[in-house]
Design an enzyme around this catalytic site. Structure first.
Site, PDB file in Angstrom:
ATOM      1  CB  CYS A  81      -0.948  -0.009   1.175  1.00  0.00           C
ATOM      2  SG  CYS A  81      -0.124  -0.272   2.735  1.00  0.00           S
ATOM      3  CG  HIS A 103      -4.164   0.749   4.182  1.00  0.00           C
ATOM      4  ND1 HIS A 103      -3.615  -0.036   3.200  1.00  0.00           N
ATOM      5  CD2 HIS A 103      -5.121   1.483   3.556  1.00  0.00           C
ATOM      6  CE1 HIS A 103      -4.187   0.206   2.045  1.00  0.00           C
ATOM      7  NE2 HIS A 103      -5.124   1.147   2.235  1.00  0.00           N
ATOM      8  CG  ASP A 155      -6.816   2.820  -0.256  1.00  0.00           C
ATOM      9  OD1 ASP A 155      -5.663   2.733  -0.737  1.00  0.00           O
ATOM     10  OD2 ASP A 155      -7.240   2.079   0.651  1.00  0.00           O
TER      11      ASP A 155
END
Lengths: 677, 309
Positions: free
Chosen positions: A412, A456, A472
């Site tokens: 991520c 994250h 995201d």
């Protein structure tokens, strides 16, 4: 040595057992040689008991003390700080055993044992540790009981049962102290833990930082919502905002990076429904706290930063409970200040030329900033980008170019960082946000358990009129990660918690094991929120609710009343026992008479009868002979004569005796008539 | 009845032959009034026989003496049945035990078998010979003497049998004044024994005993007695504490002592006075305590508080 000063055999065994039990939870933290000292000391003391060795001499003791100081210093590099001090205490506790000769030493050792039991709480206050401490307290108390049972040569349950009964009797007092005793702020500050690593998300982010957290199944925090729990894709726990890119690492703005006028976040108009929840966060040794956007703390002692994150002014050395209210639909910063815009657009140097070129090209194709964001996300979704826990390492030169055009595999933080670089290169304010995403819902107590592997990173983009929007990019590459969590996302390639084969989280598929795990987690939450989380504010809140507004006077009254309530039954039973001893009135009066004479040099010996005592006094001080004789006669008649107790005659004589003793003023007469001898 | 005067006159009478031993004479009388048997432990020549003989005279009791030796048999004390040829039957010849006051001299020099025959008779006040039980005369006292057991050729009485004696006395050397007086009185005119007057009749003895039965003990006193006894069972210096029988003996003697001093109730002093004679031979010091029974009694007396705190 008198035999009644010796440590009985059974007590010695209990003492040694409790010593090992007390040091056991510390075993992982202290140098291995301290454990060796425990074995050595126990061995020595047992050899002393068997008569093979003798107690150490003065120089041996001095040598042992000096070498343990030296050992601690070499093991920790210092004698100051929590761990070295505790290790030193533990070493001293072990060495005290080899000079354990008398009852006195036993007391020192065992009361030190209670203290050592507490030191464990400096490191952990978890439920298992608390239960284990209960066992330790029982063991130490049993050793204390055994010290007073010298004749026992066999182990029997009575000793431990008596200790357990004593502790149970102390339970009500413990509860009173827990709920009512004022939580005074620390009178001294515990030295900083020198060897505890910071855990969780750190205040800067390099590629690979978050994927390393993905390998840990430790719990980061637990959240309990008042209403419904939002869906997993809405659970973006914001922790840190990274606005600055420096030498390949993203980091948050430091306090002095921000001009004074910008230090307070611009006010936010709260719209839509709010979420209310409480979070219990595990110690991280860091300051930041996690929350859903846009968050306002409902607990005191939680601060709000300039980029809408929450933090604690002090490092989180213990578990911390805080309440938050969040408005997910609120618009953050509809107007961007020039300083803020400059900061959120800054892209240092001239590296990543390919990326810059791509950004310029795509921005000019897109009609608006929003369309440009969609175009980039579409690129991530449509082109063969891979979501991977262990992506190939990126070169130090032009890392974003290498990621976007060559490796195309990342975790991520790679996607979030690349996305923000693409945005900034095209003149769209953007920043990286780090925290946790998702979490496991425990159906047993409706809490969300967030593990370290839920760590994250995502991005926020500022769009005209819409403020800071959460974007995201990982969701485009691997929608499963957001919807179902890391485990599902890595299902194909494996690697979820591959380093910890024993982690219970890995076996979520086994139903009964999973239930057990969740049940234990619910218990942990309860423990943390009701016991370790019971701080001054919660105490005040509770007392306020129960007693309908609390004042100092009321509080003192409640405190005193509860003490009386707890201690009254005890006092009553003790009084009852005293009454059962049936001390008669005449004995009490006569002993008062003896007490009057004692300071004048006439202490009655235990075996001295009233007659002998009187004779002795009359010989020495003839002036008071009459009175002493009369009192003695009255007493002897009452105590030994054929008088029915509590009959009329007895009551009369008792009164007479009491009056005679009341009138009796020996000191006055003795001043003149004391026999010169 | 002026018991004290009666006792005083008896003590004075015995004192004529046993000079300077008034406390022991008093205790011996107390023991006899309390229906107990007396053990006198001392070296030879200290007046043990004199005391027992004098007591028999003063109380007007028949008196016999058995010298215990290592070859003495039970039948020598109890008596034997002898075949009578004239009427072809056995007739019983009573032994020396059939008397009111028996002096068993040097009881620890005979075998345990003979010792136990005597001790049984003491406990039962009767003897059983060849299946026939014969009562002993009333009153029946035994005054046994014993040499200190470290002398050779002795069979020391075990603790259980020492317990059968209500009191144990030591006479000790006489006081220098008394001893000088004894020298002055000595006239070497043969072995003629001074015969003392009877001062206490059997009826008077029975009346004193009746008074003893009526003595009052307050709860305070019984409490003190119980604490004394309990102390011997808990303190580290004692290997064997006082048995309930020992405690009762202590109480009986204290009651008698009170009556002998014209009191209708027992006071702690009574207990303390009879304590050494009654308790010392029943107590056994623990291994690492250096003192003997007398030292243990002193511990009891000093450490147990008379008044309950």
């Amino acid at each position: 040595m008198k035999p009644d000063q010796q440590i009985p055999r059974n007590a010695l065994v209990w003492i040694i057992a409790s010593q090992f039990s007390l040091v056991a939870p510390h075993a992982g933290r202290i140098p291995i040689w301290v454990l060796a000292v425990y074995v050595f000391a126990a061995l020595w003391r047992i050899m002393v008991y068997r008569g093979s060795w003798s107690f150490p001499g003065r120089w041996v003791k001095a040598g042992l003390i000096a070498s343990s100081f030296a050992g601690i210093f070499f093991s920790y590099g210092s004698l100051i700080g929590l761990e070295p001090t505790v290790a030193l205490l533990l070493t001293a506790f072990a060495l005290k055993l080899i000079e354990l000769a008398r009852h006195k030493d036993g007391y020192v050792l065992l009361f030190l044992g209670y203290f050592i039991c507490i030191t464990e709480f400096l490191f952990s206050q978890d439920l298992p540790i608390a239960l284990y401490s209960l066992l330790n307290v029982t063991l130490v108390t049993t050793a204390l009981v055994a010290m007073h049972r010298p004749g026992e040569h066999q182990f029997n349950r009575k000793t431990i049962r008596l200790a357990a009964v004593m502790l149970l009797q102390a339970l009500p007092l413990m509860l009173v102290l827990f709920f009512l005793f004022p939580r005074i702020g620390p009178l001294w500050s515990v030295p900083i833990k020198t060897h505890t690593a910071q855990t969780g998300v750190s205040d800067f982010m390099k590629p690979g930082d978050i994927s390393s957290l993905g390998k840990s199944d430790a719990v980061a925090f637990r959240a309990q919502f008042d209403g419904d729990i939002p869906g997993a894709s809405e659970l973006y726990w914001r922790g840190l905002v990274f606005s600055t890119l420096e030498e390949g690492a993203w980091r948050s703005l430091r306090y002095f990076d921000v001009p004074p006028a910008e230090r307070r976040a611009p006010p936010v108009e709260t719209t839509g429904e709010s979420l209310q929840y409480r979070i219990i966060i595990e110690p991280t040794q860091q300051n930041w706290l996690y929350s859903l956007r846009y968050a306002r703390p409902t607990s005191p002692g939680v601060m709000s930063g300039s980029d809408y994150v929450l933090f604690s002014p002090t490092e989180l050395e213990d578990q911390r409970l805080y309440g938050v209210e969040s408005w997910p639909d609120a618009i953050l910063e509809p107007e961007l200040s020039p300083w803020r815009r400059e900061i959120e657009l800054r892209l240092p140097g001239t590296d990543n030329p390919q990326t810059r070129a791509l950004a310029g090209q795509l921005r000019s194709q897109a009609g608006s900033d929003a369309a440009y964001v969609d175009a980039i996300l579409a690129k991530f979704r449509d082109e063969p980008f891979v979501y991977k826990l262990d992506p190939p390492l990126l070169p130090a030169e032009n890392p974003v170019d290498a990621f976007l055009f060559q490796s195309r595999a990342g975790f991520c933080e790679h996607y979030a960082a690349a996305f923000v670089v693409l945005m900034r290169a095209a003149g769209v304010p953007a920043r990286v946000v780090a925290g946790y995403q998702g979490g496991e819902v425990n159906p047993l107590n409706r809490t969300v358990i967030v593990h370290q592997f839920d760590a994250h990173a995502w991005a926020e983009v500022w769009l005209q009129g819409r403020g800071w929007m959460r974007v995201d990019p990982t969701a485009s590459v691997s929608p499963d990660r957001i919807e179902w969590g890391l485990e599902r996302a890595l299902e194909q390639q494996g690697g979820f918690l591959s380093d910890s084969p024993l982690s219970l989280v890995r076996y979520r598929g086994v139903a009964w094991l999973n239930t057990l795990r969740l049940r234990y987690d619910a218990l942990t939450y309860r423990w943390q929120s009701f016991v370790t989380g019971f701080d001054r504010d919660r105490q005040f809140q509770l007392l306020n609710e129960v007693f309908d507004g609390i004042s100092v006077r009321k509080f003192l009254l409640v405190l005193a009343a509860s003490w009386v309530l707890v201690l009254a039954p005890l006092a009553y039973s003790l009084l009852g026992r005293r009454r059962a001893r049936e001390q008669r009135n005449c004995d009490r009066y006569y002993l008062q008479f003896c007490e009057q004479l004692a300071p004048l040099g006439f202490v009655r010996a235990p075996g001295e009868t009233a007659g002998e005592y009187a004779a002795r006094i009359c010989r020495a001080v003839p002036a008071i002979a009459g009175e002493v004789g009369e009192i003695t006669r009255l007493y002897s008649e009452l105590a030994y004569g054929p008088v029915e107790a509590s009959s009329g005659r007895a009551t009369r004589s008792e009164r007479e005796l009491k009056q005679a003793i009341g009138r009796f003023r020996p000191a006055r007469k003795m001043r003149f008539d004391r026999d010169p001898r | 009845m002026q018991v004290q005067a009666l006792i005083d006159s008896a003590v004075a009478e015995v004192g004529k032959v046993l000079l300077g031993k008034e406390p022991q004479i008093r205790l011996a009388l107390c023991c006899l009034i309390a229906r107990g048997h007396l053990l006198i432990e001392d070296l030879p020549g200290m007046g043990k026989t004199t005391l027992s003989h004098a007591l028999a005279d003063v109380l007007g009791l028949s008196w016999k003496r058995v010298q215990f030796t290592s070859d003495l048999l039970p039948a020598d004390i109890l008596g034997v049945s002898v075949y009578n040829r004239n009427d072809a039957s056995f007739s019983f010849h009573p032994g020396p035990i059939f008397t009111q006051l028996l002096l068993a001299d040097e009881i620890n020099r005979t075998t345990p078998r003979t010792q136990s025959a005597l001790l049984e008779a003491m406990a039962e006040h009767q003897v059983t010979i060849e299946g026939e039980t014969r009562p002993l005369p009333e009153p029946f006292f035994v005054i046994a003497t014993q040499n200190p057991i470290h002398q050779s050729g002795t069979y020391p009485l075990p603790e259980s049998q020492l317990d059968r004696f209500l009191m144990r006395l030591e006479l000790g050397y006489p006081h220098p004044h008394a001893e000088r007086e004894m020298f002055q009185r000595r006239r070497p005119n043969g072995n003629e024994r001074v015969v003392l007057e009877q001062r206490i009749s059997i009826e008077q003895l029975e009346r004193v005993r009746a008074l003893v039965a009526e003595v009052y003990e307050s709860t305070n006193l019984l409490d003190y007695l119980q604490r004394l006894v309990a102390y011997t069972r808990t303190a580290a210096e004692f290997a064997v504490g006082l048995s309930p029988r020992g405690a009762l003996a202590l109480l009986d003697c204290a009651r008698t002592w009170a009556v002998m001093h014209n009191r209708g109730n027992v006071v702690p002093e009574d207990l303390q006075m009879v304590l050494p004679a009654v308790a010392a031979h029943r107590l056994v010091p623990s291994g690492d305590y250096a003192g003997d029974g007398a030292a243990l009694v002193e511990l009891m007396r000093r450490n147990v508080d008379v008044i309950r705190a």
